[in-house]
Scaffold this motif. Structure first.
Motif, short mmCIF file in Angstrom:
data_model
loop_
_atom_site.label_atom_id
_atom_site.label_comp_id
_atom_site.label_asym_id
_atom_site.label_seq_id
_atom_site.Cartn_x
_atom_site.Cartn_y
_atom_site.Cartn_z
N GLY A 133 6.51 -9.29 -2.08
CA GLY A 133 5.88 -10.69 -2.05
C GLY A 133 4.88 -10.86 -3.08
N TRP A 134 4.53 -12.09 -3.30
CA TRP A 134 3.46 -12.40 -4.12
C TRP A 134 2.08 -12.50 -3.27
CZ3 TRP A 134 3.50 -12.84 -9.61
CH2 TRP A 134 4.86 -13.11 -10.22
N SER A 135 0.99 -12.48 -3.87
CA SER A 135 -0.36 -12.69 -3.17
C SER A 135 -0.44 -14.28 -3.34
CB SER A 135 -1.39 -12.09 -3.79
OG SER A 135 -1.62 -12.52 -5.36
N PRO A 136 -1.08 -14.83 -2.42
CA PRO A 136 -1.12 -16.36 -2.53
C PRO A 136 -1.62 -17.05 -3.81
CG PRO A 136 -1.99 -15.56 -0.25
CD PRO A 136 -1.64 -14.24 -1.26
N ASP A 137 -2.43 -16.12 -4.37
CA ASP A 137 -3.04 -16.47 -5.67
C ASP A 137 -2.26 -16.40 -6.97
OD1 ASP A 137 -3.40 -13.93 -6.48
OD2 ASP A 137 -5.63 -13.91 -6.37
N GLY A 138 -1.04 -15.44 -6.79
CA GLY A 138 -0.04 -15.26 -7.62
C GLY A 138 -0.49 -14.34 -8.75
N LYS A 139 -1.59 -13.36 -8.54
CA LYS A 139 -1.96 -12.50 -9.21
C LYS A 139 -1.61 -11.16 -9.18
CE LYS A 139 -6.06 -14.95 -10.69
NZ LYS A 139 -7.51 -15.20 -10.89
N GLN A 140 -1.05 -10.84 -7.69
CA GLN A 140 -0.58 -9.34 -7.49
C GLN A 140 0.71 -9.60 -6.50
OE1 GLN A 140 -4.01 -8.44 -4.73
NE2 GLN A 140 -4.66 -7.20 -6.29
N SER A 184 5.07 12.03 -2.99
CA SER A 184 4.09 12.24 -1.93
C SER A 184 4.16 13.44 -1.27
CB SER A 184 4.55 11.12 -0.63
OG SER A 184 3.83 11.29 0.31
N GLY A 185 3.29 13.91 -0.68
CA GLY A 185 3.02 15.28 0.07
C GLY A 185 2.95 15.03 1.46
N THR A 186 3.16 13.99 2.00
CA THR A 186 2.89 13.81 3.39
C THR A 186 3.70 14.64 4.26
OG1 THR A 186 4.37 11.81 3.41
CG2 THR A 186 2.29 11.40 3.14
N SER A 187 5.15 15.12 3.62
CA SER A 187 5.97 15.87 4.66
C SER A 187 5.55 17.39 4.54
CB SER A 187 7.17 15.83 4.19
OG SER A 187 7.47 16.28 2.85
N GLY A 188 4.42 17.69 3.89
CA GLY A 188 4.20 18.99 3.48
C GLY A 188 4.51 19.51 2.23
N LYS A 189 5.29 19.08 1.55
CA LYS A 189 5.75 19.34 0.19
C LYS A 189 5.76 18.10 -0.76
CE LYS A 189 9.29 21.88 2.49
NZ LYS A 189 10.70 22.47 2.37
N ASP A 190 5.46 18.29 -1.77
CA ASP A 190 5.85 17.26 -2.80
C ASP A 190 7.10 16.78 -2.92
OD1 ASP A 190 3.14 17.02 -3.51
OD2 ASP A 190 3.25 18.15 -5.28
N ARG A 191 7.34 15.48 -2.67
CA ARG A 191 8.94 14.97 -2.64
C ARG A 191 8.53 13.46 -3.13
NH1 ARG A 191 10.96 12.21 2.09
NH2 ARG A 191 9.35 11.98 3.47
N VAL A 192 9.78 13.02 -3.61
CA VAL A 192 9.81 11.74 -3.83
C VAL A 192 10.01 10.71 -2.73
CG1 VAL A 192 11.09 9.68 -4.98
CG2 VAL A 192 10.80 11.99 -6.37
N SER A 193 9.20 9.76 -2.47
CA SER A 193 9.29 9.00 -1.34
C SER A 193 9.11 7.50 -1.65
CB SER A 193 8.14 9.28 -0.49
OG SER A 193 8.13 8.99 0.87
N TYR A 194 9.27 6.61 -0.94
CA TYR A 194 9.14 5.12 -1.00
C TYR A 194 8.10 4.82 -0.34
CZ TYR A 194 13.62 5.44 -3.28
OH TYR A 194 14.71 5.73 -4.11
N LEU A 195 6.96 3.99 -1.13
CA LEU A 195 5.80 4.01 -0.46
C LEU A 195 5.38 2.38 -0.96
CD1 LEU A 195 3.71 7.17 -1.48
CD2 LEU A 195 5.12 6.69 0.68
N ALA A 196 4.61 1.66 0.04
CA ALA A 196 4.12 0.49 -0.16
C ALA A 196 3.15 0.58 -1.16
CB ALA A 196 3.61 -0.04 1.21
N ALA A 197 3.11 -0.45 -1.99
CA ALA A 197 2.12 -0.48 -3.12
C ALA A 197 1.67 -1.73 -3.47
CB ALA A 197 2.78 -0.16 -4.49
N VAL A 198 0.77 -2.06 -4.25
CA VAL A 198 0.04 -3.57 -4.61
C VAL A 198 -0.40 -3.26 -6.03
CG1 VAL A 198 -1.59 -5.28 -4.31
CG2 VAL A 198 -0.64 -4.27 -2.36
N SER A 199 0.08 -4.13 -7.05
CA SER A 199 -0.22 -3.95 -8.31
C SER A 199 -0.49 -5.50 -8.77
CB SER A 199 0.89 -3.76 -9.18
OG SER A 199 1.42 -2.43 -8.92
N ASP A 200 -1.62 -5.54 -9.59
CA ASP A 200 -2.03 -6.77 -10.42
C ASP A 200 -0.49 -6.99 -11.18
OD1 ASP A 200 -4.38 -6.65 -9.30
OD2 ASP A 200 -5.25 -6.00 -10.94
N VAL A 201 -0.28 -8.09 -11.74
CA VAL A 201 1.09 -8.22 -12.40
C VAL A 201 0.67 -9.46 -13.29
CG1 VAL A 201 2.14 -10.00 -10.59
CG2 VAL A 201 3.58 -8.48 -12.32
N THR A 202 1.29 -9.18 -14.64
CA THR A 202 1.06 -10.15 -15.86
C THR A 202 2.42 -10.56 -16.33
OG1 THR A 202 -1.03 -9.43 -16.06
CG2 THR A 202 -0.04 -10.63 -17.85
N LEU A 203 2.84 -11.61 -16.36
CA LEU A 203 4.19 -12.03 -17.03
C LEU A 203 3.96 -12.48 -18.27
CD1 LEU A 203 5.62 -14.33 -14.04
CD2 LEU A 203 5.89 -11.56 -14.63
#
Length: 145
Positions: free
Chosen positions: A16-23, A32-51
């Protein structure tokens, strides 16, 4: 609909979008190394976005969790100050997490596991979610404070 080429972290699952539409809040493929080893994982992220033109460009990307084995369903609160998401803890329980946009801090909201699909109340004060911790898929409501 208009198609934009994504210029940001790979394998996104838009939430989803931030309420102001900027993120945007989303799930991204990351190492991610959370399992004790570096591996590809799916993690929550927030980014500024420009169209711009035909490109959706992400910048200032923040991965929200560092101890989850994988996250899903990141959503901004209606007031734009927080992001709620669910993820797998190191004991393989699905739990809820809360990211504070202002302080850049994340905290665990639930501990018992099997908690999924959080959604905000319109006033940003409560979170409703699905949980089968009682043995049945039930609807739970908790304070977001």
């Amino acid at each position: 609909p208009r198609v934009y080429l994504w210029d940001g972290p790979q394998s996104i699952q838009m939430s989803g979008w931030s309420p102001d539409g900027k993120q945007i809040a989303y799930t991204a493929e990351a190492v991610s190394g959370t399992s004790g080893k570096d591996r590809v994982s799916y993690l929550a992220a927030v980014s500024d976005v420009t169209l711009s033109g035909t490109t959706a460009r992400a910048s200032n990307t923040r991965l929200l969790s560092s101890i989850s084995l994988g996250d899903r369903g990141a959503f901004f609160s209606p007031d734009g100050t927080k992001v709620v998401f669910w993820g797998w803890d190191p004991s393989y329980r699905a739990v809820l997490w809360l990211y504070n946009v202002v302080t850049n801090q994340v905290r665990r909201l639930t501990t018992e596991g099997f908690d999924y699909h959080p959604v905000w109340s319109p006033d940003s004060k409560k979170i409703v979610f699905e949980s089968n911790r009682s043995g049945n898929p039930d609807i739970w409501v908790m304070s977001a404070e």
